[in-house]
Design a protein around this motif. Structure first.
Motif, PDB file in Angstrom:
ATOM      1  N   ASP A 105       0.936  -1.170   0.082  1.00  0.00           N
ATOM      2  CA  ASP A 105      -0.013  -0.222  -0.086  1.00  0.00           C
ATOM      3  C   ASP A 105       0.968   1.440   0.037  1.00  0.00           C
ATOM      4  O   ASP A 105       2.004   1.030   0.319  1.00  0.00           O
ATOM      5  N   THR A 157      -0.896   2.808   6.406  1.00  0.00           N
ATOM      6  CA  THR A 157      -1.381   1.548   5.552  1.00  0.00           C
ATOM      7  C   THR A 157      -2.197   0.753   6.552  1.00  0.00           C
ATOM      8  O   THR A 157      -2.794  -0.306   5.791  1.00  0.00           O
ATOM      9  N   ASP A 201      -1.831   2.865  -5.316  1.00  0.00           N
ATOM     10  CA  ASP A 201      -2.158   1.793  -4.359  1.00  0.00           C
ATOM     11  C   ASP A 201      -2.891   0.381  -4.920  1.00  0.00           C
ATOM     12  O   ASP A 201      -2.911  -0.421  -4.682  1.00  0.00           O
TER      13      ASP A 201
END
Length: 278
Positions: free
Chosen positions: A203, A208, A244
């Motif tokens: 991520d 995260t 992401d």
């Protein structure tokens, strides 16, 4: 624990005194993006790392090197101030008062270098603002902190490059070339550390570990066009898969409000606030 090695990490020599340039050089010592800032930022981040020796060592190694850079610049500034006297400062002030053109063209030396520090470097920027811990970031989140470190090195190297360009002293330029090279190294090192953390987390969005289902995911990848025209519509931030990998960017040409007009109740009379409108 620290100990001081008397030799400088790199030499800090000058061809001749230059108190005006010493004033300018204060920016990369005690300014927002100066060496004092990165020194304190990396050390505080390192001291606060929990249960990860590798990243703690990374931060403390670079932070300790930044102490050396503070010493290099402090020495360089002091040598640029060699021979400056209060009489010279008075002559400069008189020249400024009698010749506005000179005052407009030249920045002049920092009077505090003579009055306050006794021809030494100061924990301040080029216009005299004192260094403050408000400049540093130490959040405990390593991905957020390493990104802040990359920005700090980027801004610092930019300012050193500008100072290098305006200097005509080859010895000063030699010292600055070393600092530029070390900023290059540190930028690359923070980039690699950021990449490693992103790969570990799979991520890129900080933090995260926050559950994505707790955010309003319907708007997580919208880009709102809130200005005239749509010149930014073709950018990678407005279309395609987000970095992401969890969503697709959506360019919203004419964003609409999601809420009603903001309405606040009138304040009590004894607050003497804005009277209600009817």
């Amino acid at each position: 624990m620290f100990y001081h090695v008397k030799e400088l990490q790199y030499e800090a020599k000058v061809s001749r005194p230059d108190p005006e340039y010493a004033k300018k050089l204060q920016e990369v010592l005690g300014g927002q993006w100066g060496e004092i800032s990165v020194m304190m930022q990396y050390l505080m981040q390192g001291f606060n790392v929990r249960a990860n020796k590798k990243y703690r060592d990374l931060l403390l190694d670079i932070g300790t090197e930044e102490i050396a850079h503070v010493e290099i610049l402090s020495t360089l500034i002091a040598r640029l101030l060699d021979g400056t006297s209060l009489e010279a400062l008075e002559a400069q002030e008189n020249a400024y008062k009698t010749d506005p053109a000179v005052a407009a063209v030249l920045g002049g030396m920092n009077p505090q270098h003579a009055i306050v520090s006794g021809l030494g470097a100061m924990p301040s920027d080029s216009v005299g603002n004192r260094w403050t811990a408000d400049y540093i970031i130490s959040s405990g989140n390593l991905l957020a902190d390493f990104r802040a470190n990359l920005n700090a090195e980027s801004q610092g190297r930019l300012q050193v490059a500008r100072l290098y360009t305006i200097s005509d002293d080859p010895l000063v330029k030699d010292t600055l070339s070393f600092l530029l090279a070390r900023d290059t190294a540190h930028q690359n090192q923070w980039i690699e550390a950021i990449n490693e953390l992103e790969q570990q987390a799979q991520d890129v969005v900080v933090p995260t570990t926050f559950p994505r289902e707790k955010e309003l995911q319907a708007v997580s990848y919208d880009f709102y066009n809130t200005s005239r025209g749509n010149a930014d519509a073709d950018g990678p931030w407005a279309q395609g898969v987000a970095p992401d990998g969890r969503g697709q960017f959506n360019y919203v040409h004419q964003p609409v409000p999601y809420g009603d007009k903001a309405k606040l109740s009138p304040a009590p009379k004894d607050v003497y606030d804005t009277p209600p409108s009817y």
